[in-house]
Design an enzyme around this catalytic site. Structure first.
Site, PDB file in Angstrom:
ATOM      1  N   THR A 227       0.836  -1.099   0.053  1.00 13.24           N
ATOM      2  CA  THR A 227      -0.293   0.157   0.051  1.00 13.24           C
ATOM      3  C   THR A 227       0.723   1.216   0.063  1.00 13.24           C
ATOM      4  O   THR A 227       1.994   1.125   0.648  1.00 13.24           O
ATOM      5  CB  THR A 227      -0.846  -0.096   1.240  1.00 13.24           C
ATOM      6  OG1 THR A 227      -1.776  -1.183   1.435  1.00 13.24           O
ATOM      7  CG2 THR A 227      -1.633   1.223   1.583  1.00 13.24           C
ATOM      8  N   ARG A 255     -14.255  -7.759   0.350  1.00 14.78           N
ATOM      9  CA  ARG A 255     -13.663  -7.272   1.396  1.00 14.78           C
ATOM     10  C   ARG A 255     -13.039  -5.795   1.166  1.00 14.78           C
ATOM     11  O   ARG A 255     -12.567  -5.387   0.384  1.00 14.78           O
ATOM     12  CB  ARG A 255     -12.537  -8.361   1.669  1.00 14.78           C
ATOM     13  CG  ARG A 255     -11.679  -7.634   2.894  1.00 14.78           C
ATOM     14  CD  ARG A 255     -10.312  -7.077   2.560  1.00 14.78           C
ATOM     15  NE  ARG A 255      -9.533  -6.881   3.624  1.00 14.78           N
ATOM     16  CZ  ARG A 255      -8.416  -6.091   3.590  1.00 14.78           C
ATOM     17  NH1 ARG A 255      -8.187  -5.482   2.653  1.00 14.78           N
ATOM     18  NH2 ARG A 255      -7.652  -5.981   4.566  1.00 14.78           N
ATOM     19  N   VAL A 256     -13.294  -4.883   2.481  1.00 13.69           N
ATOM     20  CA  VAL A 256     -12.513  -3.798   2.312  1.00 13.69           C
ATOM     21  C   VAL A 256     -11.687  -3.540   3.729  1.00 13.69           C
ATOM     22  O   VAL A 256     -12.128  -3.864   4.692  1.00 13.69           O
ATOM     23  CB  VAL A 256     -13.644  -2.497   2.427  1.00 13.69           C
ATOM     24  CG1 VAL A 256     -13.042  -1.045   2.605  1.00 13.69           C
ATOM     25  CG2 VAL A 256     -14.574  -2.554   1.316  1.00 13.69           C
ATOM     26  N   GLY A 257     -10.497  -2.924   3.542  1.00 13.70           N
ATOM     27  CA  GLY A 257      -9.543  -2.978   4.428  1.00 13.70           C
ATOM     28  C   GLY A 257      -9.625  -1.426   4.908  1.00 13.70           C
ATOM     29  O   GLY A 257     -10.735  -0.805   4.981  1.00 13.70           O
ATOM     30  N   ASP A 258      -8.623  -0.974   5.786  1.00 14.57           N
ATOM     31  CA  ASP A 258      -8.479   0.203   6.610  1.00 14.57           C
ATOM     32  C   ASP A 258      -8.262   1.342   5.536  1.00 14.57           C
ATOM     33  O   ASP A 258      -8.589   2.435   6.107  1.00 14.57           O
ATOM     34  CB  ASP A 258      -7.231   0.027   7.530  1.00 14.57           C
ATOM     35  CG  ASP A 258      -6.060  -0.050   6.963  1.00 14.57           C
ATOM     36  OD1 ASP A 258      -5.840  -1.131   6.259  1.00 14.57           O
ATOM     37  OD2 ASP A 258      -5.167   0.627   7.350  1.00 14.57           O
ATOM     38  N   THR A 278      -0.472   1.247   6.814  1.00 13.91           N
ATOM     39  CA  THR A 278      -0.568  -0.014   6.087  1.00 13.91           C
ATOM     40  C   THR A 278      -0.369  -1.245   6.893  1.00 13.91           C
ATOM     41  O   THR A 278       0.563  -0.771   8.097  1.00 13.91           O
ATOM     42  CB  THR A 278       0.763   0.171   5.187  1.00 13.91           C
ATOM     43  OG1 THR A 278       0.999  -1.060   4.400  1.00 13.91           O
ATOM     44  CG2 THR A 278       2.067   0.497   5.830  1.00 13.91           C
ATOM     45  N   GLY A 279      -0.574  -2.254   6.474  1.00 11.63           N
ATOM     46  CA  GLY A 279      -0.881  -3.592   7.417  1.00 11.63           C
ATOM     47  C   GLY A 279      -1.792  -4.141   7.139  1.00 11.63           C
ATOM     48  O   GLY A 279      -2.817  -3.749   6.280  1.00 11.63           O
ATOM     49  N   THR A 280      -2.230  -5.206   7.906  1.00 11.55           N
ATOM     50  CA  THR A 280      -3.484  -6.233   7.751  1.00 11.55           C
ATOM     51  C   THR A 280      -4.577  -5.340   8.425  1.00 11.55           C
ATOM     52  O   THR A 280      -4.938  -4.924   9.594  1.00 11.55           O
ATOM     53  CB  THR A 280      -3.396  -7.458   8.509  1.00 11.55           C
ATOM     54  OG1 THR A 280      -2.026  -7.976   8.150  1.00 11.55           O
ATOM     55  CG2 THR A 280      -4.619  -8.213   8.159  1.00 11.55           C
ATOM     56  N   GLY A 281      -5.453  -4.960   7.123  1.00 12.80           N
ATOM     57  CA  GLY A 281      -6.440  -3.467   7.545  1.00 12.80           C
ATOM     58  C   GLY A 281      -7.627  -4.244   8.531  1.00 12.80           C
ATOM     59  O   GLY A 281      -7.773  -3.292   9.374  1.00 12.80           O
TER      60      GLY A 281
HETATM   61  N1  ASP Z   1      -3.959  -1.971   4.857  1.00 14.60           N
HETATM   62  C1  ASP Z   1      -4.299  -2.428   3.530  1.00 14.60           C
HETATM   63  C2  ASP Z   1      -5.361  -3.240   3.380  1.00 14.60           C
HETATM   64  O1  ASP Z   1      -5.600  -4.056   4.591  1.00 14.60           O
HETATM   65  C3  ASP Z   1      -3.166  -3.495   2.947  1.00 14.60           C
HETATM   66  C4  ASP Z   1      -1.802  -2.991   2.985  1.00 14.60           C
HETATM   67  O2  ASP Z   1      -1.408  -1.997   3.769  1.00 14.60           O
HETATM   68  O3  ASP Z   1      -1.005  -3.228   2.354  1.00 14.60           O
HETATM   69  O4  ASP Z   1      -6.293  -3.497   2.555  1.00 14.60           O
END
Ligand code: ASP
Length: 366
Positions: A227, A255-258, A278-281
């Site tokens: 991201t 699915r929608v992340g953060d 950025t990370g596991t949303g």
């Molecule tokens: N945060 C993003 C999501 O979960 C993924 C990422 O940061 O790479 O969609």
């Protein structure tokens, strides 16, 4: 400035903290505690927290990432130094990163389980607390521009799915065939995940690969991150934050992340802070990470780096979530924090400070 030079400027309490931090967790090496003159402008950029492991990183690939981050800083710094608005800097820098297939945003985005693209983005302006977000775009070349258009030209904050694509097209934003976003590398990642999941692969989008040197760089890229995000402060003191992503590889069910969620992946408030995550949303949504950092600064009086470290290393790590944030503090001082092996990241300020880093501490910087 190198980290060693930086250490000389830090107060003793900060040095102690840094020393402890290096023992226990991968931590931010930036200088929020460093005394500095008032900044006229500043910018901090990330290109995702799931970096290629150090062992697997070739010099060629590392140079390509560093060049992309350097270009991002140049683009943003030029706008900010000449008195441009933070919102224009954030949009321009993210547009460039969306066009770069190294990152999981725009071209080079990861694919959904059904082999499609579903792009999310958001932007927030710290002077007005106005915000715009789009989720599940499939054919808009620059999702960050769609988020900005949602903020400026619609009565809503968040638009999703077909309606969001339609709105962006009506705004005159560039529409592309979804194959524009395709890279063979992300396709390979999808296939690997689907094999592990025992799910049949969708048909390969034939004719998709308009491959160039960057998208053909091959490296073990099984991680889902990449991201992009930018936080900038302009010469009026306005802080703007923006984030853009393809989400996570093989995501399902819309699915929608953060990243498009204001308060989770993006937040900005003048005189308080600006954050892009950025990370596991899923974890970032549950912890409302971007807002939580700003709230700690505003309500607890923490520095940006204390607030970011608490949220990442105590709260996120406590839930076993992974990722990181870039932050500008109340006066525009940049910092970052992450609990992954690295995070593509860089900052520049009006004082001429500039750092580009990938792993916890780049040996070269000491
Ligand atoms: N945060 C993003 C999501 O979960 C993924 C990422 O940061 O790479 O969609």
């Amino acid at each position: 400035m190198s980290l060693r030079q930086l250490a000389l400027l830090l107060p003793a309490s900060t040095l102690l903290f840094s020393a402890c931090a290096t023992q226990s967790a991968p931590v931010m090496p930036v200088e929020t505690e460093t005394p500095m003159a008032a900044l006229e402008w500043s910018i901090v950029v990330h290109g995702g927290a799931g970096v290629i492991t150090r062992d697997a990183m070739s010099p060629e690939t590392e140079a390509a990432y560093e060049a992309a981050l350097a270009h991002a800083l140049d683009t943003g710094s030029e706008i900010l130094a000449s008195g441009g608005a933070a919102i224009d800097a954030v949009e321009a820098v993210i547009m460039g990163l969306e066009d770069n297939p190294l990152f999981n945003a725009g071209r080079g985005a990861v694919l959904t389980e059904t082999g499609e693209f579903s792009l999310d983005s958001s932007i927030m302006a710290g002077d007005t607390l106005n915000a715009g977000a789009v989720a599940g775009l499939s054919n808009i070349r620059h999702p960050i521009s769609a988020a900005r258009a949602a903020m400026e030209n619609s009565p809503h904050v968040m638009l999703a799915g077909e309606g969001a694509d339609q709105f962006a097209a009506e705004q005159g934003l560039e529409v592309v065939d979804p194959t524009y976003f395709f890279t063979e590398r992300r396709w390979d990642s999808l296939i690997r995940v689907l094999e592990r999941r025992g799910v049949e692969a969708p048909a390969h989008p034939l004719g998709a690969a308009q491959e160039d040197e960057l998208s053909m760089l091959s490296f073990p890229d099984d991680r889902k991150f990449g991201t992009v995000g930018v936080v900038a402060m302009d010469q009026t003191g306005t802080i703007v934050a923006g984030t853009s992503t393809g989400g996570t590889t093989a995501k399902r069910w819309g699915r929608v992340g953060d990243s498009p969620v204001i308060g989770a992946g993006t937040y900005a408030a003048n005189g308080v802070c600006g954050v892009s995550a950025t990370g596991t949303g899923e974890y970032f949504i549950r912890l409302a990470i971007a807002y939580a950092i700003c709230a700690r600064i505003e309500l607890l009086g923490e520095t940006a780096s204390e607030a970011a470290d608490h949220v990442i290393h105590t709260q996120l790590t406590g839930l076993e979530g992974d990722g990181g944030v870039i932050v500008l503090g109340p006066d525009g001082t940049p910092t970052w924090s992450f609990n992954t092996e690295g995070m593509y990241r860089a900052y520049a300020t009006s004082e001429g400070r500039r750092e580009i880093e990938i792993y916890e501490y780049n040996e070269g910087a000491f």
